[in-house]
Design an enzyme around this catalytic site. Structure first.
Site, short mmCIF file in Angstrom:
data_model
loop_
_atom_site.label_atom_id
_atom_site.label_comp_id
_atom_site.label_asym_id
_atom_site.label_seq_id
_atom_site.Cartn_x
_atom_site.Cartn_y
_atom_site.Cartn_z
N LYS A 23 115.52 36.74 33.06
CA LYS A 23 114.14 37.14 32.76
C LYS A 23 113.21 36.19 33.50
O LYS A 23 113.49 34.99 33.57
CB LYS A 23 113.92 37.06 31.24
CG LYS A 23 112.56 37.57 30.78
CD LYS A 23 112.44 37.57 29.26
CE LYS A 23 111.10 38.10 28.79
NZ LYS A 23 110.98 38.13 27.32
N SER A 65 109.46 42.31 25.23
CA SER A 65 109.02 42.00 26.56
C SER A 65 110.14 41.87 27.59
O SER A 65 109.88 41.89 28.78
CB SER A 65 108.23 40.69 26.53
OG SER A 65 109.09 39.62 26.16
N SER A 67 111.54 40.55 21.31
CA SER A 67 111.58 40.84 22.74
C SER A 67 112.95 40.96 23.37
O SER A 67 113.08 41.38 24.51
CB SER A 67 110.76 39.80 23.52
OG SER A 67 109.39 40.05 23.36
#
Lengths: 95, 486, 483
Positions: B76, B151, B175
């Site tokens: 990420k 996210s 997330s």
């Protein structure tokens, strides 16, 4: 509790966010809808409840006082927007 | 090879079916070919990956390979990677190349894993749909008109689309779990503090927790093993011993006590999702588990408490983005205030600015007690609810989300409706508990996630429970029908 | 109207740790810009603080030295504001739960009384970097080497009533922190910084007047001057019908005036909240007791002992105990010479004079305690006179060596030979007939004073080497014989 435009402008200033004429009403509206959501808390009694600052029930660890970081100025300033003689440059600081 | 899990690929590498270099090149080619439709990567680190793959092949040839050596992974884009851009999905860090590695990146590198690139995400991890990224939204591989969740939407979509066998994610309010559910993969948010936060760009420090996003619980165990553990660079990283997570995967679930919080099965959730979750629970009963209803009465308060505390921390954490030392800087600032205000107004997107302002307000003079302190008290009450519940059951099961993947743009204009997406996930972040999302079926051809919640530092139990379910079901093996190649 | 001055001090002391409070970067003074600012100090994304155990230990030492309750649980908070020398956009500090709770120190006033100054609390925090204002094409340069240096901020109650008391309090704090070895106390380099909160009120009024905060005071002398200047300004202002505004004012030592800091005028809202990157610092009695057991003798105790053990005056004892290195130096000299009074005189006299001239501290003195003791011992055994000793001391200072070597090399040994002394006296009496006549003519009780002239002449003749006691005796005898 509802915010008016001058409240939002004050908050934006504290947070150092520029806001133009068009944005101010938008932010005022969306901040108010968020405030309505978070104001739901007020209905719940929390008398005598100890605030929880952190989910970790632990104590601060301590670091030995030994130098572990040596000079890496060039690498650390590689992404800096404005540097001269090893100094970060900013518009004139007035004291 | 794209359909193989980490552990299957590991076996194939050790059998010599292909080299890490071949594997890496194949995945890189696949990303370049297919990711135009998903937009799940922000940066592809091809050269870096090929070097790592060569080094991994050398390790393997000299008998020094671990289970993860030579296996591809994506990070990420909020984990700092030395020499590779770390943007956080923000214009603010569009030009930021970290001079250091996050602890978890360092650990996965040391284990020999190959970083293919950095995945797309909501800007500064603030969002539940991946639409707040400066680099554009990510598309859900199951339906390109729909969001992947957020996210960690890029990581979830990339794993679901078989662009990478595993990815890292971070979970501040759901997330990891929510995009895992919406994309039909396995996602684990460990206990707060289980994995070092050093080098993970902070959103809300007392909530943020990194975790693995994989196709199976078995793979999640492999990754967690390397990611978890004490870090002298993070004061909030737990010192608890790290057990062997793979060793207990096959423990029997006979006698497992499952709690079902009635508040999570109430009206407001898509009935099909509740049905899938109940079917999954029935599977567990077949495996010998017992089920009882429990209550988490403060569930509804988790959203307002979270949306005070997390933005408050964020407003302070994001103050460092000021255009002085790194990152975006506005053109020709006329004075200091102009530098700050325009740099930040240009560098941050709308949702980030909203949360900074909410947090600034909640901490400001005269409102601290009514908002911040009150929310901290509610946080304690929510934690107490969980501690009480988990004294009676081993794990709690619930849906991950109230609905399956929604359409791009559907909730974009109304932040509050977007916030409601996280109703079932963010109370865990308030309490600091571990939670997992695993695929448990479909609603209208879109994946549904089952959430498994465990006690502090009991990730081994979650992984065991999830793995046993994945031994008797094949939901985790389903792949989106539109994948053009296998 | 008679005004009463009310003063409270906020003293920032940089702790003498090797590394920053939350990072492993060095705190050494004077490095090239930004070479001692690591990723944590620069607030790079993703970096996190870890607390320096030595900063904690030093803060606890301070708390014990000022009779404070030590916070067994202390918490770091964030103070949020934007400034280019503050990389994170917040300062990590302690607000509600500081490491050092209420305490006090006693100061000595000019009239010999002691006054107790209460300490409200002392907390740990991180220092900011520096803005350099040389012109970089109209920009300022930021050096973050100092960012993250551990500070203990010592906040007094408004217990001081004059600028002298304020300076005495600051000197006492300075003596304590340097004795503890937790701060080098260098005000010119900013290791110890002093902000003064000053207000005035009509004598007898209970409520406090509006205060101003004076910054940029970098010596004890300036504490007095800045406060006096500000008090005069406030009195003028009020007596002219004006009002004091609560504000921060900068002291300008060149102009000896204070002026408003406009940049700090804007009302701040610091949005304090507990730092979520740090956990509560918990210490127990065993930890505190172990530190207490290792505390050095503190200035007040040492001062009392100097009076008691060495028979020093209040003044000498106070001066010598105010600095640990100086007090150690004194004790070494006193030990070696067995003459505390003479040792104290030399240290507060000649040594202090030359150190002052050279802008040095005792630690940097070119004359060691051993060397000075060697010199004093030669005075005591009458090898040299006190006058010659001053010359020998300057030679020790400039050229090194031992007093004995210098005395031998330069032939400075005192003349104790009665024959030689008598000869010199006879010569002086023979030459100074006028003065001898005056001596004889004088009233007997005036003659003592007149002896000095003949003493001087004899010493001159013997190049200062004649034993002054002997000279005086023989001289008096010979002159009185003529009366």
């Amino acid at each position: 509790m509802s915010l008016d435009r001058s409240d939002v402008e004050r908050i934006a200033h504290l947070a150092r966010l520029a806001m133009n004429e068009n944005e101010a009403p938008e932010y005022t509206e969306s901040l108010n809808s968020i405030l309505t959501l978070i104001d739901q808390l007020q209905a719940t009694s929390t008398d005598g409840v100890e605030p929880l600052a952190h989910p970790m029930d632990a104590v601060q660890r301590l670091r030995a006082d030994e130098v572990s970081e040596l000079n890496q100025r060039d690498a650390l300033q590689a992404c800096a927007p404005a540097v001269e003689n090893g100094l970060f440059l900013v518009p004139k600081v007035i004291e | 090879m794209f359909n193989l899990t980490l552990s299957e690929l590991s076996n194939a590498l050790s059998r010599g079916e292909f080299s890490s270099l071949e594997l890496t090149q194949a995945f890189l080619d696949r990303i370049k070919r297919l990711d135009t439709q998903y937009n799940s990567f922000i940066t592809l680190s091809e050269e870096h990956a090929l070097q790592q793959a060569k080094a991994a092949d050398t390790l393997r040839a000299t008998g020094q390979a671990t289970a993860l050596t030579g296996l591809p992974i994506a990070h990420k884009d909020l984990f700092c990677t030395q020499g590779i851009r770390t943007s956080c999905g923000s214009k603010m860090l569009d030009n930021f190349i970290s001079p250091y590695n996050a602890t978890l990146v360092e650990r996965l590198n040391l284990a020999g894993m190959v970083t293919l690139g950095k995945t797309n995400m909501d800007e500064f991890a603030m969002g539940s749909s991946n639409e707040s990224s400066y680099y554009g939204p990510v598309k859900n591989p199951w339906d390109l008109d729909r969001v992947p969740g957020g996210s960690s939407g890029g990581s979830a979509a990339a794993v679901a689309a078989r662009l990478v066998p595993a990815a890292t994610g971070s979970d501040t309010g759901g997330s990891i779990r929510q995009p895992a559910a919406l994309c039909g993969i396995t996602g684990l948010k460990p206990t707060y503090g289980r994995i070092s936060r050093y080098g993970m760009v902070a959103y809300a420090s007392s909530f943020d927790q990194a975790g693995p996003m994989t196709r199976t619980a078995e793979d999640a165990a492999l990754l967690l093993q390397v990611m978890a553990g004490e870090d002298p660079l993070d004061s909030t990283c737990a010192t608890q011993a790290v057990p062997n997570f793979s060793a207990s995967l096959n423990d029997s679930l006979l006698g497992l006590r499952i709690g079902l919080p009635k508040e999570y099965f109430a009206e407001g959730t898509d009935p099909v999702i509740l049905e899938r979750v109940r079917e999954a629970i029935a599977e567990f009963e077949k495996l010998g588990a017992t089920v009882k209803e429990i209550s988490l009465p403060k569930t509804q308060l988790s959203i307002p408490a979270y949306y005070i505390l997390a933005p408050a921390e964020a407003s302070s954490n994001l103050s460092r983005f000021d255009g002085v030392r790194y990152g975006h800087r506005c053109d020709s600032p006329k004075d200091l205030e102009d530098l700050y205000k325009r740099t930040r107004a240009e560098g941050f997107g709308a949702e980030v600015k909203r949360r900074i302002m909410v947090g600034t307000y909640a901490l400001s003079e005269g409102f601290y007690d009514a908002y911040y302190r009150k929310a901290q008290q509610i946080r304690r009450m929510i934690q107490q609810d969980f501690i009480q519940a988990l004294s009676e059951v081993d794990v709690i099961m619930a849906p991950v989300t109230p609905c399956s993947a929604f359409r791009l743009g559907e909730k974009n204009s109304d932040p509050v409706s977007m916030y409601m997406e996280d109703i079932f996930t963010l109370s865990l972040n308030l309490a600091g508990l571990p939670g997992m999302s695993i695929p448990c079926g479909f609603a209208d051809n879109l994946p549904v996630g089952l959430q498994i919640i465990g006690n502090y530092f009991d990730e081994a139990k979650l992984l065991n429970v999830a793995h046993q379910y994945q031994q008797v079901t094949n939901w985790h093996q389903q792949s989106p029908a539109n994948l053009s190649e296998g | 109207m008679e005004w009463e001055v009310v003063i409270g001090l906020e003293i920032h002391a940089q702790l003498a740790t090797n590394t920053k409070i939350f990072s492993g970067a060095s705190t050494a003074f004077g490095a090239e810009p930004n070479t001692q600012a690591c990723a944590v100090d620069l607030a790079l994304p993703g970096t996190l603080p870890v607390f320096n155990e030595n900063a904690l230990r030093m803060a606890v030492m301070f708390g014990l030295a000022v009779n404070s309750e030590i916070g067994k649980r202390s918490v770091f908070d964030r103070k949020n504001y934007f400034y280019p020398d503050l990389p994170k956009g917040y300062q990590t500090t302690q607000l509600a739960e500081p490491i050092v709770g209420p305490g006090y120190v006693d100061i000595e006033t000019d009239d010999g009384d002691t006054r107790r100054v209460r300490i409200h609390h002392a907390h740990l925090e991180e220092d900011a970097g520096k803005s350099l204002h040389e012109d970089f094409h109209g920009m300022s340069g930021i050096d973050l080497n100092r960012a993250g240096t551990p500070l203990v901020e010592i906040v007094s109650e408004p217990d001081m009533r004059s600028s002298k008391e304020a300076a005495a309090y600051a000197r006492k704090i300075h003596a304590i922190i340097t004795t503890l070895g937790i701060c080098d106390g260098n005000m010119a380099e900013g290791s110890m910084r002093c902000d003064c909160n000053v207000s005035i009120r009509p004598k007898g009024q209970a409520t406090l007047g509006t205060r101003t905060e004076l910054k940029n005071i970098n010596s004890f002398r300036f504490i007095e001057r800045a406060i006096n200047t500000e008090v005069a300004r406030q009195i003028d202002l009020i007596e002219d019908g004006g009002r004091v505004i609560q504000e921060t004012r900068l002291y300008d030592p060149d102009k000896n005036e204070t002026r408003s800091m406009r940049s700090k005028e804007e009302a701040n809202d610091y949005r304090y909240f507990p730092c979520p990157d740090l956990l509560p610092v918990i210490i127990d009695d065993a930890y505190i007791d172990a530190i207490r057991a290792e505390l050095p003798e503190l200035p007040d105790a040492r001062r009392a002992r100097f009076i008691e053990q060495y028979g020093l005056s209040d003044y000498d004892a106070g001066v010598l105990s105010s600095d640990r290195a100086q007090a150690d130096y004194f004790e070494t000299v006193a030990e070696l010479t067995k003459n505390a009074k003479l040792s104290a005189n030399w240290i507060t006299g000649e040594l202090a004079r030359l150190l002052n001239q050279a802008d040095m501290t005792v630690k940097q003195s070119p004359v060691s305690a051993d060397q000075l003791a060697g010199l004093i011992n030669r005075i005591q055994d009458n090898t040299i006179t006190g006058k010659i000793a001053k010359n020998v001391f300057e030679l020790l200072w400039n050229e090194g060596g031992s007093a004995d070597e210098i005395i031998a090399a330069k032939g400075l040994k005192q003349v104790n030979d009665t024959g030689a002394i008598e000869a010199a006296i006879d010569q002086v009496i023979a030459q100074c007939t006028t003065q001898v006549e005056q001596y004889i003519a004088a009233e007997p009780d005036k003659r003592g004073k007149m002896l000095g002239f003949f003493m001087g002449q004899v010493m001159k003749l013997t190049q200062g080497k004649a034993n002054p006691g002997q000279v005086q005796g023989v001289l008096k005898q010979k002159l009185d014989q003529r009366c």
